[in-house]
Scaffold this motif. Structure first.
Motif, PDB file in Angstrom:
ATOM      1  N   ALA A   9       0.860  -1.192   0.000  1.00 36.80           N
ATOM      2  CA  ALA A   9       0.000   0.000   0.000  1.00 36.80           C
ATOM      3  C   ALA A   9       0.890   1.232   0.000  1.00 36.80           C
ATOM      4  N   PHE A  11       1.362   5.225   0.901  1.00 37.76           N
ATOM      5  CA  PHE A  11       0.904   6.375   1.677  1.00 37.76           C
ATOM      6  C   PHE A  11       1.886   7.509   1.445  1.00 37.76           C
ATOM      7  N   ASP A  37     -11.252  -0.650   0.983  1.00 38.79           N
ATOM      8  CA  ASP A  37     -12.260   0.276   0.464  1.00 38.79           C
ATOM      9  C   ASP A  37     -13.125  -0.449  -0.565  1.00 38.79           C
ATOM     10  N   ARG A  73      -5.821   1.639   6.220  1.00 39.64           N
ATOM     11  CA  ARG A  73      -6.824   1.650   5.159  1.00 39.64           C
ATOM     12  C   ARG A  73      -6.194   1.210   3.837  1.00 39.64           C
ATOM     13  N   LYS A  74      -6.837   0.243   3.147  1.00 42.45           N
ATOM     14  CA  LYS A  74      -6.343  -0.236   1.844  1.00 42.45           C
ATOM     15  C   LYS A  74      -7.271   0.283   0.750  1.00 42.45           C
ATOM     16  N   GLU A  75      -6.709   0.751  -0.333  1.00 41.39           N
ATOM     17  CA  GLU A  75      -7.526   1.314  -1.399  1.00 41.39           C
ATOM     18  C   GLU A  75      -7.022   0.873  -2.766  1.00 41.39           C
ATOM     19  N   ALA A 288     -10.107  12.226  -0.007  1.00 41.51           N
ATOM     20  CA  ALA A 288     -10.310  11.290   1.098  1.00 41.51           C
ATOM     21  C   ALA A 288      -9.054  10.462   1.344  1.00 41.51           C
ATOM     22  N   TYR A 289      -8.414  10.028   0.254  1.00 36.63           N
ATOM     23  CA  TYR A 289      -7.113   9.365   0.334  1.00 36.63           C
ATOM     24  C   TYR A 289      -6.138  10.296  -0.378  1.00 36.63           C
ATOM     25  N   GLN A 291      -3.952  12.525  -2.472  1.00 34.89           N
ATOM     26  CA  GLN A 291      -3.106  12.344  -3.652  1.00 34.89           C
ATOM     27  C   GLN A 291      -2.297  13.614  -3.877  1.00 34.89           C
ATOM     28  N   ARG A 332      -5.400  14.244   7.764  1.00 40.70           N
ATOM     29  CA  ARG A 332      -6.735  13.662   7.891  1.00 40.70           C
ATOM     30  C   ARG A 332      -6.885  13.141   9.311  1.00 40.70           C
TER      31      ARG A 332
END
Length: 512
Positions: A9, A11, A37, A73-75, A288-289, A291, A332
């Protein structure tokens, strides 16, 4: 049966390895846990279809997939291939004794082919750090990941290739690239060159000074004067990127999914030119995530804001802190990410709503009050962070029709690079200061000392032209860059005189 497969993931610009634990027991159901997600949750549908179309099947048993660490959190859809291989191995449909030696990522299409992923470069860097033998990913991202040496990188087109690799021992084609050779071969490959610019010698000189000292610059002039054309050519005279800068820049673009297919390390400084309708989140980054935004995508390059007063005031104001700190932190509730944002700001604008100076012969002229009102859309604190203001006038016909070429970007770049080398030596013991534009008050007092004649000249200019107090330090910084271009240890009156010319917007009565 329990099988562990590894994914990753991203971040910010760093990657974290994710352990995907697949456990298949008697019962019924498909359970995915570990803060996935919606895109991750939907993977079951893509995996099921990919299995059916490649003559495999989703086991009719109880499947539990855990993504550890479970509190992160994974997206995204890049875990499809990881899950699929884990399910096949855990259900005994394939042998995969060495699957834990590899980091596996990829988005599945319904026919089993693979779609590109984001963040391949930081993932590959982390995989090497943690001692993985290899990295299996979609072929579209393979050049990007292969930048990392001492890591076996395999680009694949579909899931069948990966299955045969683990189950039958069929070799995959390893991608090996000579990063340094590719990087240095592309350093001087530019689409735009200052040799194509007709006239505008004073503006080209100004751009050279800005590039030499890393100064932010604003171009003011009527439509068609060549502001955008000049700005697009600025990256061609900036010093070549170092390998470390190229790696930093590529990581940011990789995270944002902006690396072109089959392109590895970025060797050209980025040039970003967002439209004036851009939002503040799109400019500085977020979501929200979070970028990276345009200011991070222009890291180690140029951010060009065309028609500056047309940008929303709130959008421009959010740039103030990144311009000073050279990074932007997005917070966040549960996490914080920091993206680098060390860029040169180049802005352009018309002097009035009509686009022309207070010229009776102009197609649309504006009064001084209209021009002042238009210019006031740009806040003082933002303008304070722009070292050089330059007026751009239209090029006369005789220069436009001249067939002779101007000085090439390569020649200008050589002088700029030599000036930057002097600054590197000067600031080598200072943290976070690498070129003249980054100097603070203390460094200005130390490295921009003036003789008595130069002091008198600067004092006279400030009094006669009614220059603002904020112009004082800017003039000294720019004068230092001019002196560096001439390989001069001391700043003299000639350097000060030229620097004073580049503070147009600080002069009272400029619009009169």
């Amino acid at each position: 049966m329990l099988v562990k497969v590894y994914g990753s993931a991203v971040f910010g610009v760093e990657a974290t390895t994710i352990t995907v634990e697949v456990n298949i027991t008697s019962g019924i159901g498909y359970h995915l846990v570990g803060l996935p997600d919606n895109a991750v949750k939907e993977s079951s549908y893509r995996i099921t279809a990919a299995f059916q179309n490649n003559h495999y099947k989703l086991p009719g048993k109880k499947i539990i997939i855990n993504m550890a660490p479970a509190d992160l959190r994974k997206e995204g859809s890049a875990y499809d291939l990881t899950f699929a291989l884990g399910i096949l191995a855990a259900s005994g449909q394939i042998k995969a004794d060495n699957i834990s030696d590899y980091l596996i990522m990829g988005e599945l299409s319904l026919d089993g082919s693979l779609q590109p992923i984001k963040g391949a470069l930081p993932i590959a860097i982390q995989a090497k750090k943690e001692g993985f033998k290899g990295f299996i990913l979609p072929k579209q991202n393979v050049q990007e990941a292969a930048i990392v040496s001492d890591l076996e990188v395999y680009g694949v087109d579909n899931i069948t290739e990966v299955i045969r690799f683990f189950d039958e021992g069929k070799e995959l084609e390893r991608t090996i690239i000579n990063t340094r050779e590719i990087f240095y071969n592309q350093l001087n490959d530019f689409d735009f060159d200052f040799a194509d610019v007709k006239g505008q010698e004073s503006i080209k000189r100004c751009m050279e000074i800005a590039a030499a000292g890393g100064h932010n610059i604003i171009l003011i002039g009527p439509p068609g004067a060549g502001k955008t054309m000049l700005a697009k050519r600025l990256p061609s005279i900036l010093p070549p990127m170092t390998l470390q800068e190229a790696l930093e820049t590529t990581k940011i673009h990789s995270v944002a999914g902006r690396i072109k297919e089959n392109v590895g390390l970025m060797s050209q400084r980025p040039f970003r030119s967002p439209h004036h309708t851009i939002s503040d989140v799109a400019l500085v980054g977020g979501g929200a995530y979070p970028q990276p935004g345009e200011i991070s995508l222009s890291h180690n390059g140029v951010l060009f804001l065309d028609e500056l007063p047309e940008f929303k005031r709130g959008v421009l104001e959010v740039m103030r802190q990144p311009l000073e700190d050279r990074e932007v932190t997005i917070s966040r509730a549960k996490f914080t990410v920091t993206y680098p944002s060390s860029f040169m700001l180049v802005a352009s604008m018309n002097p009035s709503p009509g686009g022309y100076f207070n010229d009776p012969s102009a197609p649309v002229s504006s009064t001084a009050s209209e021009m002042q009102r238009y210019l006031s859309k740009i806040s003082g604190p933002l303008l304070d962070r722009i070292d050089i203001h330059i007026e751009v006038t239209p090029v006369p016909f005789d220069k436009l029709s001249d067939e002779r070429k101007g000085e090439s970007s390569v020649s200008i770049r050589e002088r700029v690079t030599k000036a930057r080398e002097l600054q590197f030596i000067r600031f080598r013991d200072l943290e976070n200061i690498h070129y003249n534009a980054q100097m603070g008050t203390r460094q200005i007092r130390e490295f921009c000392k003036l003789d008595e004649n130069s002091k008198l000249l600067l004092k006279t200019a400030m009094e006669r032209l009614n220059l603002s107090a904020r112009a004082y330090d800017r003039i000294l910084k720019v004068a230092r860059s001019i002196a560096d271009l001439e390989n001069s240890e001391c700043i003299n009156g000639v350097h000060i005189s030229e620097a004073i010319q580049y503070r147009s917007l600080d002069r009272e009565g400029w619009l009169a």
